[in-house]
Design a protein around this motif. Structure first.
Motif, PDB file in Angstrom:
ATOM      1  N   GLY A 194      11.217 -13.459  -2.690  1.00  0.00           N
ATOM      2  CA  GLY A 194      10.420 -12.631  -3.599  1.00  0.00           C
ATOM      3  C   GLY A 194      10.271 -11.198  -3.136  1.00  0.00           C
ATOM      4  O   GLY A 194       9.412 -10.473  -3.631  1.00  0.00           O
ATOM      5  N   TYR A 195      11.110 -10.757  -2.189  1.00  0.00           N
ATOM      6  CA  TYR A 195      11.075  -9.346  -1.753  1.00  0.00           C
ATOM      7  C   TYR A 195      12.055  -8.518  -2.569  1.00  0.00           C
ATOM      8  O   TYR A 195      13.147  -8.981  -2.928  1.00  0.00           O
ATOM      9  CB  TYR A 195      11.415  -9.226  -0.267  1.00  0.00           C
ATOM     10  N   ILE A 196      11.646  -7.284  -2.827  1.00  0.00           N
ATOM     11  CA  ILE A 196      12.509  -6.364  -3.566  1.00  0.00           C
ATOM     12  C   ILE A 196      13.589  -5.839  -2.627  1.00  0.00           C
ATOM     13  O   ILE A 196      13.296  -5.426  -1.500  1.00  0.00           O
ATOM     14  CB  ILE A 196      11.676  -5.196  -4.145  1.00  0.00           C
ATOM     15  N   GLY A 201      10.163  -3.428   2.300  1.00  0.00           N
ATOM     16  CA  GLY A 201       9.471  -4.467   3.068  1.00  0.00           C
ATOM     17  C   GLY A 201       8.154  -4.818   2.417  1.00  0.00           C
ATOM     18  O   GLY A 201       7.974  -4.635   1.215  1.00  0.00           O
ATOM     19  N   ASP A 202       7.247  -5.332   3.229  1.00  0.00           N
ATOM     20  CA  ASP A 202       5.923  -5.714   2.714  1.00  0.00           C
ATOM     21  C   ASP A 202       5.042  -4.467   2.673  1.00  0.00           C
ATOM     22  O   ASP A 202       4.689  -3.898   3.713  1.00  0.00           O
ATOM     23  CB  ASP A 202       5.309  -6.781   3.628  1.00  0.00           C
ATOM     24  N   ALA A 203       4.697  -4.048   1.464  1.00  0.00           N
ATOM     25  CA  ALA A 203       3.979  -2.773   1.316  1.00  0.00           C
ATOM     26  C   ALA A 203       2.625  -2.820   2.029  1.00  0.00           C
ATOM     27  O   ALA A 203       2.227  -1.854   2.684  1.00  0.00           O
ATOM     28  CB  ALA A 203       3.789  -2.464  -0.169  1.00  0.00           C
TER      29      ALA A 203
HETATM   30  N1  URA Z   1       5.536  -7.327  -2.150  1.00  0.00           N
HETATM   31  C1  URA Z   1       5.892  -6.481  -1.158  1.00  0.00           C
HETATM   32  O1  URA Z   1       5.039  -5.973  -0.438  1.00  0.00           O
HETATM   33  N2  URA Z   1       7.200  -6.212  -0.971  1.00  0.00           N
HETATM   34  C2  URA Z   1       8.161  -6.745  -1.744  1.00  0.00           C
HETATM   35  O2  URA Z   1       9.341  -6.450  -1.537  1.00  0.00           O
HETATM   36  C3  URA Z   1       7.772  -7.629  -2.784  1.00  0.00           C
HETATM   37  C4  URA Z   1       6.452  -7.890  -2.958  1.00  0.00           C
END
Ligand code: URA
Length: 211
Positions: A194-196, A201-203
């Motif tokens: 589910g990551y773009i 990364g994880d914002a």
């Molecule tokens: N949330 C995030 O923080 N990063 C993603 O790539 C996808 C969901």
């Protein structure tokens, strides 16, 4: 199938700042500062069609009818926790705005949103609501947040993210074809977690230095 009602803000300053944010070597403090700057630039686009009314003022030289924002103060609605990273810059630009919070986390197995918090200002139906979350990935959290806002009476809603995945855009547009989306980039795809991709990364982790 609904086409997303989409604005990609591809101003060179936006794209330059986004590139630095994507880089894995960019430290938390720089990431946070850039997100603040970028959110101001995104808010500028989102507010482009706000309505104004003429009010009489007196300049040092004469009386004059000049435009001011009209109507109820707009409301930024942050999807916790990463949405808060977009709030500060937006509030720099629109300091009188009201702020709502919706707490949603993604169940790591189902990727479905689970609500744990919601607080909104009054008269939500009279305000433009600008929902903010840096990442439109699966679209599930954004869809759920907008659904809750509509349940609470909101009728004028816009959604702002930093990055969007094509999959999330499709899900969102199907659920809420009436809600315009503003983003700095539409990336290639979602990965299996589910990551773009290529993403950043994880914002939330990058913004707060957690992990
Ligand atoms: N949330 C995030 O923080 N990063 C993603 O790539 C996808 C969901």
């Amino acid at each position: 199938m609904s086409e997303p009602n989409l604005t990609v803000v591809n101003h060179p300053l936006v794209q330059h700042k986004l590139t630095i944010m994507r880089d894995v070597g960019t430290p938390t403090s720089t990431f946070r500062q850039l997100l603040r700057e970028l959110s101001l630039l995104l808010a500028y686009e989102v507010c482009r069609d706000l309505e104004t009314e003429l009010v009489e003022i007196t300049t040092p030289l004469e009386k004059f009818k000049a435009p001011k924002l009209e109507g109820k103060k707009l409301c930024f609605v942050s999807i916790l926790r990463a949405g808060n990273g977009l709030l500060d810059g937006m509030l720099d630009l629109v300091p009188s705005a009201r702020v709502g919070h919706i707490g949603l986390y993604r169940d790591p197995d189902t990727l479905q949103p689970v609500e744990y918090y919601m607080k909104l200002p009054d008269k939500i139906g009279d305000r433009l609501c600008v929902v903010v979350d840096p990442m439109l990935a699966t679209g599930n959290s954004a869809v759920a947040a907008v659904e809750r806002l509509k349940d609470m009476g909101a009728t004028r809603i816009k959604f702002v993210c930093l990055l969007a995945a094509p999959e999330g855009l499709k899900v969102f547009a199907e659920a809420h074809p009436d809600v315009p989306i503003f983003t700095a980039s539409v990336d290639r795809e979602l990965n299996d977690h589910g990551y773009i991709m290529p993403g950043l990364g994880d914002a939330g982790d990058r913004l707060y230095g957690t992990k």
